[in-house]
Scaffold this motif. Structure first.
Motif, PDB file in Angstrom:
ATOM      1  N   PRO A 131       0.823  -1.212   0.000  1.00  0.00           N
ATOM      2  CA  PRO A 131       0.000   0.000   0.000  1.00  0.00           C
ATOM      3  C   PRO A 131       0.857   1.263   0.000  1.00  0.00           C
ATOM      4  O   PRO A 131       2.007   1.258   0.458  1.00  0.00           O
ATOM      5  CB  PRO A 131      -0.815  -0.123   1.278  1.00  0.00           C
ATOM      6  N   ARG A 132       0.289   2.349  -0.501  1.00  0.00           N
ATOM      7  CA  ARG A 132       1.044   3.603  -0.615  1.00  0.00           C
ATOM      8  C   ARG A 132       1.529   4.090   0.743  1.00  0.00           C
ATOM      9  O   ARG A 132       2.637   4.611   0.865  1.00  0.00           O
ATOM     10  CB  ARG A 132       0.177   4.676  -1.288  1.00  0.00           C
ATOM     11  N   TRP A 133       0.698   3.951   1.783  1.00  0.00           N
ATOM     12  CA  TRP A 133       1.116   4.444   3.093  1.00  0.00           C
ATOM     13  C   TRP A 133       2.352   3.696   3.599  1.00  0.00           C
ATOM     14  O   TRP A 133       3.214   4.280   4.258  1.00  0.00           O
ATOM     15  CB  TRP A 133      -0.023   4.338   4.110  1.00  0.00           C
ATOM     16  N   LEU A 134       2.424   2.384   3.274  1.00  0.00           N
ATOM     17  CA  LEU A 134       3.577   1.594   3.718  1.00  0.00           C
ATOM     18  C   LEU A 134       4.835   2.018   2.964  1.00  0.00           C
ATOM     19  O   LEU A 134       5.920   2.126   3.555  1.00  0.00           O
ATOM     20  CB  LEU A 134       3.297   0.111   3.494  1.00  0.00           C
ATOM     21  N   LEU A 135       4.701   2.269   1.660  1.00  0.00           N
ATOM     22  CA  LEU A 135       5.840   2.755   0.888  1.00  0.00           C
ATOM     23  C   LEU A 135       6.325   4.094   1.435  1.00  0.00           C
ATOM     24  O   LEU A 135       7.534   4.321   1.589  1.00  0.00           O
ATOM     25  CB  LEU A 135       5.469   2.893  -0.589  1.00  0.00           C
ATOM     26  N   ARG A 136       5.374   4.977   1.721  1.00  0.00           N
ATOM     27  CA  ARG A 136       5.759   6.308   2.216  1.00  0.00           C
ATOM     28  C   ARG A 136       6.433   6.216   3.583  1.00  0.00           C
ATOM     29  O   ARG A 136       7.406   6.930   3.851  1.00  0.00           O
ATOM     30  CB  ARG A 136       4.530   7.226   2.303  1.00  0.00           C
ATOM     31  N   LEU A 137       5.937   5.329   4.440  1.00  0.00           N
ATOM     32  CA  LEU A 137       6.552   5.140   5.754  1.00  0.00           C
ATOM     33  C   LEU A 137       7.968   4.607   5.607  1.00  0.00           C
ATOM     34  O   LEU A 137       8.904   5.084   6.267  1.00  0.00           O
ATOM     35  CB  LEU A 137       5.702   4.189   6.592  1.00  0.00           C
ATOM     36  N   GLY A 138       8.142   3.607   4.723  1.00  0.00           N
ATOM     37  CA  GLY A 138       9.478   3.066   4.514  1.00  0.00           C
ATOM     38  C   GLY A 138      10.440   4.106   3.989  1.00  0.00           C
ATOM     39  O   GLY A 138      11.599   4.184   4.432  1.00  0.00           O
ATOM     40  N   LEU A 139       9.971   4.942   3.068  1.00  0.00           N
ATOM     41  CA  LEU A 139      10.829   5.992   2.521  1.00  0.00           C
ATOM     42  C   LEU A 139      11.123   7.077   3.543  1.00  0.00           C
ATOM     43  O   LEU A 139      12.209   7.673   3.533  1.00  0.00           O
ATOM     44  CB  LEU A 139      10.179   6.578   1.272  1.00  0.00           C
ATOM     45  N   PHE A 140      10.178   7.342   4.446  1.00  0.00           N
ATOM     46  CA  PHE A 140      10.432   8.304   5.527  1.00  0.00           C
ATOM     47  C   PHE A 140      11.564   7.792   6.421  1.00  0.00           C
ATOM     48  O   PHE A 140      12.499   8.538   6.751  1.00  0.00           O
ATOM     49  CB  PHE A 140       9.162   8.525   6.342  1.00  0.00           C
ATOM     50  N   LEU A 141      11.498   6.516   6.786  1.00  0.00           N
ATOM     51  CA  LEU A 141      12.576   5.935   7.582  1.00  0.00           C
ATOM     52  C   LEU A 141      13.894   5.972   6.817  1.00  0.00           C
ATOM     53  O   LEU A 141      14.952   6.287   7.375  1.00  0.00           O
ATOM     54  CB  LEU A 141      12.229   4.491   7.954  1.00  0.00           C
ATOM     55  N   TYR A 142      13.828   5.658   5.543  1.00  0.00           N
ATOM     56  CA  TYR A 142      15.017   5.630   4.693  1.00  0.00           C
ATOM     57  C   TYR A 142      15.691   6.992   4.656  1.00  0.00           C
ATOM     58  O   TYR A 142      16.920   7.092   4.616  1.00  0.00           O
ATOM     59  CB  TYR A 142      14.593   5.200   3.295  1.00  0.00           C
ATOM     60  N   ASP A 143      14.901   8.036   4.650  1.00  0.00           N
ATOM     61  CA  ASP A 143      15.438   9.398   4.614  1.00  0.00           C
ATOM     62  C   ASP A 143      16.068   9.829   5.932  1.00  0.00           C
ATOM     63  O   ASP A 143      16.947  10.702   5.943  1.00  0.00           O
ATOM     64  CB  ASP A 143      14.330  10.401   4.270  1.00  0.00           C
ATOM     65  N   HIS A 144      15.633   9.233   7.051  1.00  0.00           N
ATOM     66  CA  HIS A 144      15.966   9.829   8.342  1.00  0.00           C
ATOM     67  C   HIS A 144      16.832   8.981   9.264  1.00  0.00           C
ATOM     68  O   HIS A 144      17.365   9.509  10.248  1.00  0.00           O
ATOM     69  CB  HIS A 144      14.674  10.205   9.083  1.00  0.00           C
ATOM     70  N   ILE A 145      17.014   7.677   8.987  1.00  0.00           N
ATOM     71  CA  ILE A 145      17.762   6.877   9.965  1.00  0.00           C
ATOM     72  C   ILE A 145      19.241   6.768   9.645  1.00  0.00           C
ATOM     73  O   ILE A 145      19.995   6.206  10.433  1.00  0.00           O
ATOM     74  CB  ILE A 145      17.170   5.460  10.113  1.00  0.00           C
ATOM     75  N   GLY A 146      19.687   7.317   8.502  1.00  0.00           N
ATOM     76  CA  GLY A 146      21.074   7.114   8.111  1.00  0.00           C
ATOM     77  C   GLY A 146      21.937   8.355   8.064  1.00  0.00           C
ATOM     78  O   GLY A 146      23.040   8.312   7.521  1.00  0.00           O
TER      79      GLY A 146
END
Length: 499
Positions: free
Chosen positions: A103-118
């Motif tokens: 789902p789109r919300w799951l993709l967006r959540l994953g990309l939010f984490l991807y942007d911020h945890i590294g």
């Protein structure tokens, strides 16, 4: 050997000339250790030249809850870009939303984490895009109307290996290619390693054999209970399917993902597969089934349809993954494990299992930290994250300025050759071409800007021995040279070896 001859005893002997072996050799040499690296064939001849060519966190690993691995990988992206800006650069990845899958919300959540945890600083953040209005939507089928675009980095994997080896040698390491290790044994505080008809002596031994790591241990009759999962990843190259600089990250109904990446200006690289590998490790090739699978995957998304007959080149590599009990091969961890022998056993043996291109520098630093404690190296501090690899001594993000300098200094080069050399060699281009004022002064022209000066440099300074080494690992000109041109190059390389 004469009675009064004293054999050289290295601090560290590294077995394996892939990315981890060369990274460890570079790090150790830079800390003052005497190092010899032993590779059975050419540098990067296996897995390390058969990747997806990405420096990335591994967005899909978030699904498997490998947050530590993703964080470690993401923290390395900008660091590697900074030390090798000629062979590594940012790339934007388009992720189309596919109805009925994640789902789109799951993709967006994953990309939010991807942007911020590294610790992202300079790479652009994720954006939502309308594919019916974005340039990246034009090559796609009309049913894909929404998506996201995020950042990762592209890398020339084989050149990353060679540049680590070159820097190790610049710092005093001996790099021996075509030196297959046939046996080794420990006698007290010293390892004795037989390779290439010679005996090497070292205070510590590193097994960085990649997918052959367990076979290396057999050569030394070293028992080991470790298990590895060998997973084959295959890729195909076709004529370019799109005219922009973005790459694509696609989802398939079977849960797998694959990339379509702009490659060498005129091509598109598509991959990868995940299949357990049970065969030999020499001459690993993409199977007909894998090639068809990748073509079918691309055809789900692109308007322009491709078939196996359109594949110009395919390649495959075997990933040496740590066995973690995962069911499907794509779910197996891409993390690594370092195993150091106990002190009471004598001279240390460090086994490297697993790993990925993106984390090689951090893995190497951790490995030398472990060895440094046992060998009591005078210099214990890590340094590789701040010092440029050969040719990378310019500010990242200014590659266009370097291209302009090379073009101005060597106006006889075609623009494509200027760009190719700038991205392959960076500032070392000036060392390779020297004072040449014309193409004729560069010696034999083998085609597509590859000259005798460049070939001689690759043989003298980068351990190339064959046309294959040059065409497919030091450069990617195998995609361009005709069979006749490649044969002329092969004859020249053979003459050099015979001389």
């Amino acid at each position: 050997m004469k009675a009064d001859d004293v054999p050289t005893i290295y601090d560290v002997a590294v077995i394996g000339g892939g990315i981890n072996g060369c990274g460890i050799a570079r790090d150790a040499a830079g800390r003052g250790a005497s190092v010899v690296l032993l590779e059975a064939g050419d540098l990067a001849r296996g897995t390390s030249s058969a990747s997806s060519k990405l420096i990335h966190g591994g967005l899909r690993y978030l699904e498997h809850y490998e947050f530590g691995l993703v964080r470690e990988s993401l923290s390395e992206r900008e660091r590697l870009w900074a030390i090798a800006p000629h062979i590594i650069w940012p790339m934007r990845f388009v992720l189309p939303y596919v109805q009925g899958l994640r789902p789109r919300w799951l993709l967006r959540l994953g990309l939010f984490l991807y942007d911020h945890i590294g610790g992202r600083k300079e790479l652009k953040a994720t954006e939502s895009i309308a594919l019916d209005r974005h340039p990246a939507g034009a090559p796609l089928k009309p049913e894909f109307v929404k998506g996201f675009v995020y950042s990762d980095c592209w890398a020339d994997d084989a050149r990353l290996v060679v540049l680590n080896a070159r820097d190790a040698a610049n710092r005093g390491a001996e790099v021996r290619t075509h030196y297959r290790v046939t046996s080794f044994k420990r006698e007290g505080d010293i390892w004795h390693v037989e390779a290439g008809g010679e005996t090497f002596h070292a205070r510590a031994l590193v097994n960085a054999g990649g997918p052959s790591a367990l076979d290396v241990l057999k050569a030394g009759q070293v028992p080991d209970a470790s298990k590895m999962r060998l997973v084959r990843g295959s890729h195909i190259v076709v004529r370019k399917l799109f005219d922009h600089d973005n790459a694509y990250f696609f989802q398939l109904p079977d849960g797998r993902i694959f990339f379509a990446i702009p490659y060498e200006e005129d091509f598109t690289l598509i991959g990868t597969t995940d299949a357990d590998h049970h065969g030999p490790l020499d001459h690993v090739e993409a199977s007909a089934e894998e090639i068809a699978y990748l073509c079918e995957g691309a055809n789900r998304f692109f308007r322009h349809q491709i078939a196996p007959a359109d594949v110009i080149w395919s390649y495959a590599g075997v990933r040496p993954l740590v066995e973690d009990g995962s069911g499907r091969p794509e779910a197996a961890t891409r993390g690594y494990r370092l195993e150091l022998s106990d002190r009471h056993e004598g001279a240390p043996l460090l086994n490297v299992f697993g790993g990925k291109l993106t984390t090689y520098r951090h893995l190497s630093e951790e490995a030398v930290d472990l060895l440094g404690e046992r060998l009591e190296l005078e210099d214990r501090s890590g340094w590789t994250g701040d010092v440029a690899l050969p040719g990378g001594d310019f500010v990242h993000g200014t590659i266009d300025a370097l291209i302009g300098r090379i073009a101005a200094r060597y106006p006889f080069l075609e623009p494509q050759s200027v760009r190719r050399m700038a991205h392959a060699y960076g500032t070392t281009t000036f060392e390779i071409l020297g004072d040449a004022a014309s193409l004729a002064e560069c010696g034999t022209h083998f085609g597509h800007g590859l000259t005798q000066r460049e070939v001689d440099y690759l043989c003298n300074r980068e351990w190339a021995r064959s046309a294959q080494d040059i065409l497919w690992r030091r450069t990617k000109l195998g995609l361009r040279l005709s069979p006749h041109e490649a044969a002329v190059l092969a004859d020249y390389c053979n003459e050099r070896i015979a001389a």
